[in-house]
Design a protein around this motif. Structure first.
Motif, PDB file in Angstrom:
ATOM      1  N   TYR A   1       3.729  -1.944   6.383  1.00 29.43           N
ATOM      2  CA  TYR A   1       2.661  -1.921   7.384  1.00 29.43           C
ATOM      3  C   TYR A   1       3.044  -1.143   8.641  1.00 29.43           C
ATOM      4  N   LEU A   2       4.297  -1.300   9.087  1.00 26.54           N
ATOM      5  CA  LEU A   2       4.718  -0.698  10.350  1.00 26.54           C
ATOM      6  C   LEU A   2       5.380   0.667  10.201  1.00 26.54           C
ATOM      7  N   LEU A   3       5.877   0.969   9.001  1.00 25.78           N
ATOM      8  CA  LEU A   3       6.609   2.225   8.821  1.00 25.78           C
ATOM      9  C   LEU A   3       5.950   3.174   7.815  1.00 25.78           C
ATOM     10  N   LEU A   4       5.781   2.685   6.590  1.00 28.98           N
ATOM     11  CA  LEU A   4       5.311   3.593   5.538  1.00 28.98           C
ATOM     12  C   LEU A   4       3.865   4.050   5.749  1.00 28.98           C
ATOM     13  N   ILE A   5       2.986   3.129   6.083  1.00 29.83           N
ATOM     14  CA  ILE A   5       1.571   3.496   6.235  1.00 29.83           C
ATOM     15  C   ILE A   5       1.341   4.411   7.439  1.00 29.83           C
ATOM     16  N   PRO A   6       1.804   4.035   8.656  1.00 34.53           N
ATOM     17  CA  PRO A   6       1.506   4.908   9.804  1.00 34.53           C
ATOM     18  C   PRO A   6       2.266   6.231   9.815  1.00 34.53           C
ATOM     19  N   TYR A   7       3.503   6.235   9.324  1.00 34.10           N
ATOM     20  CA  TYR A   7       4.332   7.430   9.452  1.00 34.10           C
ATOM     21  C   TYR A   7       4.343   8.323   8.212  1.00 34.10           C
ATOM     22  N   ILE A   8       3.807   7.828   7.112  1.00 32.85           N
ATOM     23  CA  ILE A   8       3.782   8.648   5.894  1.00 32.85           C
ATOM     24  C   ILE A   8       2.354   8.808   5.373  1.00 32.85           C
ATOM     25  N   LEU A   9       1.708   7.681   5.042  1.00 28.57           N
ATOM     26  CA  LEU A   9       0.362   7.765   4.460  1.00 28.57           C
ATOM     27  C   LEU A   9      -0.638   8.381   5.421  1.00 28.57           C
ATOM     28  N   LYS A  10      -0.623   7.947   6.684  1.00 26.13           N
ATOM     29  CA  LYS A  10      -1.612   8.444   7.646  1.00 26.13           C
ATOM     30  C   LYS A  10      -1.303   9.858   8.129  1.00 26.13           C
TER      31      LYS A  10
ATOM     32  N   LEU B   1      -0.026  11.334   0.469  1.00 25.88           N
ATOM     33  CA  LEU B   1      -0.228  10.187  -0.410  1.00 25.88           C
ATOM     34  C   LEU B   1       0.901  10.058  -1.430  1.00 25.88           C
ATOM     35  N   ILE B   2       1.292  11.180  -2.020  1.00 20.90           N
ATOM     36  CA  ILE B   2       2.342  11.144  -3.052  1.00 20.90           C
ATOM     37  C   ILE B   2       3.646  10.629  -2.458  1.00 20.90           C
ATOM     38  N   LYS B   3       3.978  11.131  -1.284  1.00 17.52           N
ATOM     39  CA  LYS B   3       5.206  10.688  -0.630  1.00 17.52           C
ATOM     40  C   LYS B   3       5.133   9.201  -0.314  1.00 17.52           C
ATOM     41  N   TYR B   4       3.932   8.706   0.036  1.00 16.92           N
ATOM     42  CA  TYR B   4       3.778   7.286   0.339  1.00 16.92           C
ATOM     43  C   TYR B   4       4.007   6.445  -0.913  1.00 16.92           C
ATOM     44  N   VAL B   5       3.411   6.841  -2.029  1.00 16.56           N
ATOM     45  CA  VAL B   5       3.579   6.091  -3.273  1.00 16.56           C
ATOM     46  C   VAL B   5       5.049   6.056  -3.665  1.00 16.56           C
ATOM     47  N   LEU B   6       5.716   7.201  -3.560  1.00 17.23           N
ATOM     48  CA  LEU B   6       7.145   7.256  -3.884  1.00 17.23           C
ATOM     49  C   LEU B   6       7.966   6.374  -2.934  1.00 17.23           C
TER      50      LEU B   6
ATOM     51  N   VAL C   1       0.005  -7.668  -3.811  1.00 16.04           N
ATOM     52  CA  VAL C   1      -1.072  -8.096  -2.907  1.00 16.04           C
ATOM     53  C   VAL C   1      -0.753  -7.706  -1.468  1.00 16.04           C
ATOM     54  N   ASN C   2       0.519  -7.805  -1.078  1.00 15.67           N
ATOM     55  CA  ASN C   2       0.899  -7.467   0.286  1.00 15.67           C
ATOM     56  C   ASN C   2       0.755  -5.980   0.573  1.00 15.67           C
ATOM     57  N   ILE C   3       0.961  -5.150  -0.452  1.00 18.33           N
ATOM     58  CA  ILE C   3       0.736  -3.714  -0.282  1.00 18.33           C
ATOM     59  C   ILE C   3      -0.732  -3.463   0.054  1.00 18.33           C
TER      60      ILE C   3
ATOM     61  N   GLY D   1      -1.576  -4.817   3.535  1.00 25.19           N
ATOM     62  CA  GLY D   1      -1.054  -3.934   4.574  1.00 25.19           C
ATOM     63  C   GLY D   1      -1.966  -2.741   4.802  1.00 25.19           C
ATOM     64  N   LEU D   2      -2.440  -2.148   3.695  1.00 27.87           N
ATOM     65  CA  LEU D   2      -3.372  -1.018   3.800  1.00 27.87           C
ATOM     66  C   LEU D   2      -4.678  -1.449   4.470  1.00 27.87           C
ATOM     67  N   LEU D   3      -5.202  -2.581   4.019  1.00 22.76           N
ATOM     68  CA  LEU D   3      -6.464  -3.072   4.561  1.00 22.76           C
ATOM     69  C   LEU D   3      -6.356  -3.368   6.051  1.00 22.76           C
ATOM     70  N   LEU D   4      -5.298  -4.074   6.446  1.00 24.80           N
ATOM     71  CA  LEU D   4      -5.125  -4.451   7.848  1.00 24.80           C
ATOM     72  C   LEU D   4      -4.905  -3.219   8.728  1.00 24.80           C
ATOM     73  N   SER D   5      -4.110  -2.274   8.239  1.00 20.79           N
ATOM     74  CA  SER D   5      -3.806  -1.093   9.028  1.00 20.79           C
ATOM     75  C   SER D   5      -5.064  -0.277   9.325  1.00 20.79           C
TER      76      SER D   5
END
Length: 347
Positions: free
Chosen positions: A63-72, A76-81, A129-131, A134-138
């Protein structure tokens, strides 16, 4: 939502997850038919704390690292990896807990021995579920932030537009009034000091009190009374204006300078030389219901193409300040111009 309530929300969520796991442990008969509270507090509770701690740690890394600094950032591919990489990193943690930590306190989660591949599957299923959460909340927080920023921008734009509309109150009346007072002073009229005092009150109201979004209705009525009085002085007793206020005027509030355009329009385009046919400005107040009625005979000899600007101005202000709380009817009947305005006042 401030940081304090956001913390309570997160804390409450993980507390509910812990409570759910503890209830499941009780319901599955882990403690036997007779609840062994010593076993519950010495083994079950620490195990569940560790499990929930691992889930929370994975959730906040995502929630604090992968989603804001990679996915956003659009990758997307880098985020999944990265998520798969985190699961690989957390899998040994689950493995060590199941194989070393839990046995030390007499706990065994699975009948079979846990190998690394099984630990990977368990880690993935436990955090799936937490993944999603995390996406939903972000993205929900991003939407809320954008909405708050949009509302702030709209409010600022509204304030700017209202300030601009208010600044467009026709200065023509003030210039004429100043000229009238100058003429009175030249004639050494006794009415000159009175007119100057009323003009001073007029300017004070326009420059100071009208800065507020809403003012006391009594102040707005007093302002109109000064306007009418100055008009009569300027016309040297030849202006016949019927200005009456009825009802109870208490602490009701109204938008400042919301009525002056109608009054100025009547002075500018109306005929008021006959005592039998004066300009009528009638105000009736019934608690929160404000009623304004204006009627003037039209001066057909005077044509002014710019006369509609002030009315368009006040219509726009009314729509912004009193949406669904006002009714404005403007009619021209024979030789008369009639305005009826109803406003549901704010406290």
């Amino acid at each position: 939502m401030n940081k304090k309530w956001l913390f309570y929300l997160h804390f409450g969520y993980w507390l509910l997850i812990l409570a759910q796991n503890l209830l499941e442990a009780l319901g599955m008969g882990v403690l036997g038919t007779q609840i062994d509270w010593f076993l519950f507090f010495s083994i079950v509770l620490p195990v569940k704390f560790l499990q929930i701690g691992c889930l929370a740690l994975f959730f906040y890394v995502n929630y604090l690292l992968l989603i804001p600094y990679i996915l956003k950032k659009g990758n997307l591919i880098k985020y999944v990896l990265s998520v798969l990489g985190c699961i690989l990193i957390f899998s040994p943690l689950y493995y060590l807990m199941e194989q070393i930590v839990y046995p030390l306190i007499g706990w065994k989660s699975y009948e079979r021995d846990l190998d690394f591949s099984f630990a990977f599957i368990i880690t993935l299923s436990a955090n799936f579920v937490n993944i999603f959460l995390g996406l939903l909340l972000s993205y929900l927080m991003d939407w809320r932030t954008l909405r708050a920023e949009k509302e702030l921008v709209e409010k600022e734009q509204l304030k700017t537009e209202l300030a601009f509309l208010k600044s467009q109150v026709n200065p023509h009346y003030l210039f004429n009034t100043i000229n009238d007072i100058y003429a009175l002073t030249q004639q050494q009229s006794e009415e000159a000091p009175v007119a100057l005092l009323k003009l001073s009150e007029l300017l004070r109201y326009m420059l100071r009190e009208s800065d507020d979004p809403y003012v006391l209705l009594s102040s707005e009525i007093n302002y109109l009374d000064n306007v009418v009085a100055l008009q009569k002085i300027g016309q040297k007793g030849h202006a016949h204006i019927k200005f009456e206020v009825s009802g109870i005027v208490g602490n009701q509030k109204i938008a400042p300078l919301i009525l002056i355009n109608f009054v100025e329009n009547a002075f500018k385009h109306g005929v008021f030389i006959s005592s039998k046919d004066p300009i009528q400005i009638l105000i009736f107040v019934d608690r929160h219901d404000f009623n304004f009625h204006l009627k003037n005979k039209i001066n057909t000899a005077r044509k002014d193409k710019t006369g509609g600007i002030g009315l368009a101005n006040v219509k726009r202000r009314l729509s912004l300040l009193y949406p669904y709380r006002h009714e404005l009817i403007i009619n021209q009947q024979n030789d008369y111009f009639i305005v009826d305005l109803k406003i549901e006042l704010y406290d």
